[in-house]
Design a protein around this motif. Structure first.
Motif, PDB file in Angstrom:
ATOM      1  N   ARG A  72       0.847  -1.183   0.000  1.00  0.00           N
ATOM      2  CA  ARG A  72       0.000   0.000   0.000  1.00  0.00           C
ATOM      3  C   ARG A  72       0.889   1.241   0.000  1.00  0.00           C
ATOM      4  O   ARG A  72       1.777   1.375   0.837  1.00  0.00           O
ATOM      5  N   TYR A  76       1.293   8.443  -2.713  1.00  0.00           N
ATOM      6  CA  TYR A  76       1.188   8.373  -4.173  1.00  0.00           C
ATOM      7  C   TYR A  76       0.297   9.504  -4.655  1.00  0.00           C
ATOM      8  O   TYR A  76      -0.745   9.779  -4.067  1.00  0.00           O
ATOM      9  N   THR A  78      -1.461  11.757  -8.131  1.00  0.00           N
ATOM     10  CA  THR A  78      -1.939  11.719  -9.504  1.00  0.00           C
ATOM     11  C   THR A  78      -2.399  13.121  -9.891  1.00  0.00           C
ATOM     12  O   THR A  78      -2.267  14.060  -9.104  1.00  0.00           O
ATOM     13  N   THR A 338      -5.693   1.860  -8.275  1.00  0.00           N
ATOM     14  CA  THR A 338      -5.572   3.242  -7.839  1.00  0.00           C
ATOM     15  C   THR A 338      -6.797   4.030  -8.307  1.00  0.00           C
ATOM     16  O   THR A 338      -7.767   3.460  -8.794  1.00  0.00           O
ATOM     17  N   SER A 339      -6.763   5.348  -8.130  1.00  0.00           N
ATOM     18  CA  SER A 339      -7.844   6.240  -8.560  1.00  0.00           C
ATOM     19  C   SER A 339      -7.265   7.305  -9.473  1.00  0.00           C
ATOM     20  O   SER A 339      -6.079   7.648  -9.371  1.00  0.00           O
ATOM     21  N   PRO A 408      -5.297   6.387  -3.077  1.00  0.00           N
ATOM     22  CA  PRO A 408      -4.748   5.059  -2.777  1.00  0.00           C
ATOM     23  C   PRO A 408      -4.005   4.469  -3.974  1.00  0.00           C
ATOM     24  O   PRO A 408      -4.351   4.725  -5.133  1.00  0.00           O
ATOM     25  N   LEU A 409      -2.989   3.686  -3.678  1.00  0.00           N
ATOM     26  CA  LEU A 409      -2.316   2.859  -4.680  1.00  0.00           C
ATOM     27  C   LEU A 409      -1.955   1.540  -4.011  1.00  0.00           C
ATOM     28  O   LEU A 409      -1.247   1.523  -2.994  1.00  0.00           O
ATOM     29  N   VAL A 429       1.946   9.391 -10.737  1.00  0.00           N
ATOM     30  CA  VAL A 429       1.165   8.651 -11.726  1.00  0.00           C
ATOM     31  C   VAL A 429       1.995   8.227 -12.939  1.00  0.00           C
ATOM     32  O   VAL A 429       1.738   7.174 -13.532  1.00  0.00           O
TER      33      VAL A 429
END
Length: 596
Positions: A72, A76, A78, A338-339, A408-409, A429
């Motif tokens: 986890r 992270y 993006t 992820t998102s 989250p990643l 990302v």
């Protein structure tokens, strides 16, 4: 065999992105059976603490199990909206260079005069799917694309062998219907051709069904696969099956303040954020106790539907996992979840006011309490609940605050040597594509690919970190820049400078230690002026090297979307006026709250 091979010494430099950096020393993976299958799952608008393993009350057993089996990431980042994030995710190249500095619906005419400001994926970049297909992988995609629909722009022409793709920024989850008036219809394509959704469509179930069918079509040929699964969940309109909604009725009756504190406490307990940090309260977070009983009931259900949509997504991911286990493919599959960005806060504060009801009804939707989230219902979450979804971070989607960019990643699978790892190492990302290529044993493109010049991958492979061969991804003096519609950030080591435009932002550069202070509550600009100036200089270099254009005077992304719609003459003037009211309302609320 695979784990032993991947655990061999690696020839990685500290600043990946070149072909030699991605080679596996001693043995390039060349036997099809030794290469892992790769499943890349992308949620849409998922907040930082929306998963159980990140501190949520939402039941996400499938993703939590993957978290316990893998790594986890808690640091992270993006892009803060969808298309730029997807462009970087699939290419490893900065969004401005890749042609997607913003979603096309929000680009100003002054910016569209430039070739790299079209909001569609350029031909100067190569997708990870194209590279994997060239290396003998089957490549599949089922879900939201939003990177172009013109000649050569659909995913079927960007490396994916089998596809079913939503071309738009979003759509209804129950039927083939647009969710905003900018679209005449919900534009779905299958293998490059216009596609009609089935009658029993629900987005999360349908996309997993298609992914399983694609994988199953070549399950016995011995070749590895890459499956890209970008969900509609939990993008507007927020919708879910009744059986999932029922599980969250009453869960949010205490309101958004209580949820934000609860999420923070659980995230601290799980090691997601350090203990004792401060949280910045957004001006769009109103007083829960000031609502009357009917309003609180309605707002709690809006959030219950959101939670239900997250759980439904997790449930259907579980079906994919079960399928892979039944077919004996699970142990040789690398999962990446992820998102695309943080939680969405542009939902109206009152979905049942006159303007909002006129807009939703014009599209055939209703907002009644009893059917909220079901077929024909238009649902969003309140901006205050969006802040709770990002707890304990500040801001949300579209903004460069941590709540818009930190998500989250989870990376899991048999190829990883350790389980249950939690890392606070900064990652970005653009690192996802080189990571996938590393595990697949595939070199990134050189200066030319398929007879054309292409941009180099700038991201760093996470493989050395995941295999325990490195402690960091970026050197402390390396910088990662970012810009979206005038909102800006630059990361360097544990620090971040950030600029959020008004009216929610203050139009000032701020400096934060986002490892010690992920809530961005203590501005260090006055205490560390030299670091601030160094990072500002690095940001200026980033803008020059990546062709970042200035925003026009008075630009606002919500207003621009309405103006673009009016210019295209897609809808009636009355509807444009109503949309303007809807989009401006959250800013008006924020302004009034600041005054009081």
């Amino acid at each position: 065999m695979l784990r032993a091979l991947l655990a061999a010494p690696l020839l990685f430099s500290s600043c990946g992105g070149h072909a030699e950096d991605l080679e596996i020393a001693g043995a390039q993976v060349s036997v099809a059976q030794e290469r892992p299958n790769i499943v890349l799952v992308l949620a849409d608008d998922l907040g930082f603490t929306d998963l159980g393993s990140y501190g949520s009350e939402i039941d996400t057993p499938t993703l939590d199990a993957l978290a316990l089996e893998g790594v986890r990431f808690t640091n992270y980042h993006t892009a803060a909206n969808c298309a730029p994030a997807r462009a970087m995710l699939l290419t490893g190249v900065d969004a401005h260079i890749a042609g997607v500095p913003n979603i096309p619906e929000m680009l100003a005419p002054e910016q569209r005069r430039h070739s790299h400001y079209q909001g569609v994926l350029g031909n100067n970049v190569v997708t990870v799917a194209t590279l994997l297909e060239g290396a003998g992988y089957h490549t599949y995609m089922a879900g939201k694309w939003h990177l172009g629909v013109g000649d050569g722009q659909l995913p079927s022409e960007r490396g994916f062998q089998r596809t079913v793709a939503l071309a738009d920024s979003g759509a209804d989850n129950w039927e083939q219907r647009p969710y905003i008036p900018i679209y005449d219809s919900a534009n779905w394509y299958a293998d490059g051709k216009e596609y009609q959704l089935p009658e029993d469509f629900y987005s999360s179930r349908f996309l997993v069904d298609k992914t399983i069918a694609f994988i199953d079509s070549n399950i016995d040929d011995g070749m590895p696969f890459f499956a890209y699964l970008p969900f509609q969940a939990v993008h507007i309109p927020v919708q879910a099956p009744q059986e999932f909604i029922d599980r969250y009725m009453g869960v949010y009756d205490s309101g958004w303040h209580a949820l934000r504190e609860q999420r923070y406490a659980q995230a601290t307990e799980r090691g997601i954020v350090p203990a004792g940090i401060d949280m910045t309260r957004m001006s769009t977070t109103g007083d829960w106790d000031a609502l009357d009983a009917t309003q609180r009931r309605y707002e709690a259900k809006r959030m219950a539907v959101y939670a239900a949509m997250v759980e439904a997504m997790d449930f259907h991911i579980g079906r994919l996992v079960s399928y892979l286990k039944a077919e004996g493919k699970y142990d040789n599959t690398l999962f990446i979840f992820t998102s695309d960005n943080g939680a969405e806060a542009s939902g109206p504060a009152d979905p049942q006011d006159f303007a909002t009801r006129r807009i939703t009804s014009s599209l055939g939707y209703q907002t009644e309490y009893d059917s909220l989230g079901l077929r024909g219902s238009y649902n969003t979450i309140h901006p205050a609940f969006a802040s709770a979804a990002a707890s304990p971070l500040a801001y949300y989607k579209f903004y460069a605050g941590e709540g818009g960019m930190r998500v989250p990643l989870i990376i899991a699978g048999e190829p990883l040597p350790e389980e249950g790892v939690l890392t606070n190492v900064f990652s970005y990302v653009t690192d996802i594509t080189p990571t996938i290529l590393s595990f697949a044993g595939v070199k990134p493109p050189g200066e030319r690919y398929a007879g054309r010049r292409v941009e180099p991958i700038i991201g760093h492979s996470l493989m050395p970190l995941l295999l325990g061969e490195a402690d960091v991804v970026y050197r402390p003096d390396e910088s990662v820049g970012y810009e979206l519609a005038g909102h800006a950030a630059l990361f360097q080591g544990d620090y971040k400078i950030v600029y959020n435009r008004g009216p929610l932002g203050d139009d000032q550069w701020r400096l934060f230690n986002i490892v010690q202070d992920p809530g961005e509550s203590r501005d260090l600009a006055g205490d560390m002026p030299q670091r601030l100036q160094r990072m500002l200089s690095a940001y200026e270099r980033y803008t020059r090297e990546n062709g970042v254009l200035p925003i026009p005077p008075g630009y606002d992304h919500r207003k621009q979307a309405v103006l673009n719609m009016l210019h295209a003459d897609l809808q009636t003037p009355l509807l444009v006026v109503l949309l303007t009211i809807l989009f401006i309302l959250p800013f008006y609320v924020a302004f009034r709250m600041k005054r009081t």
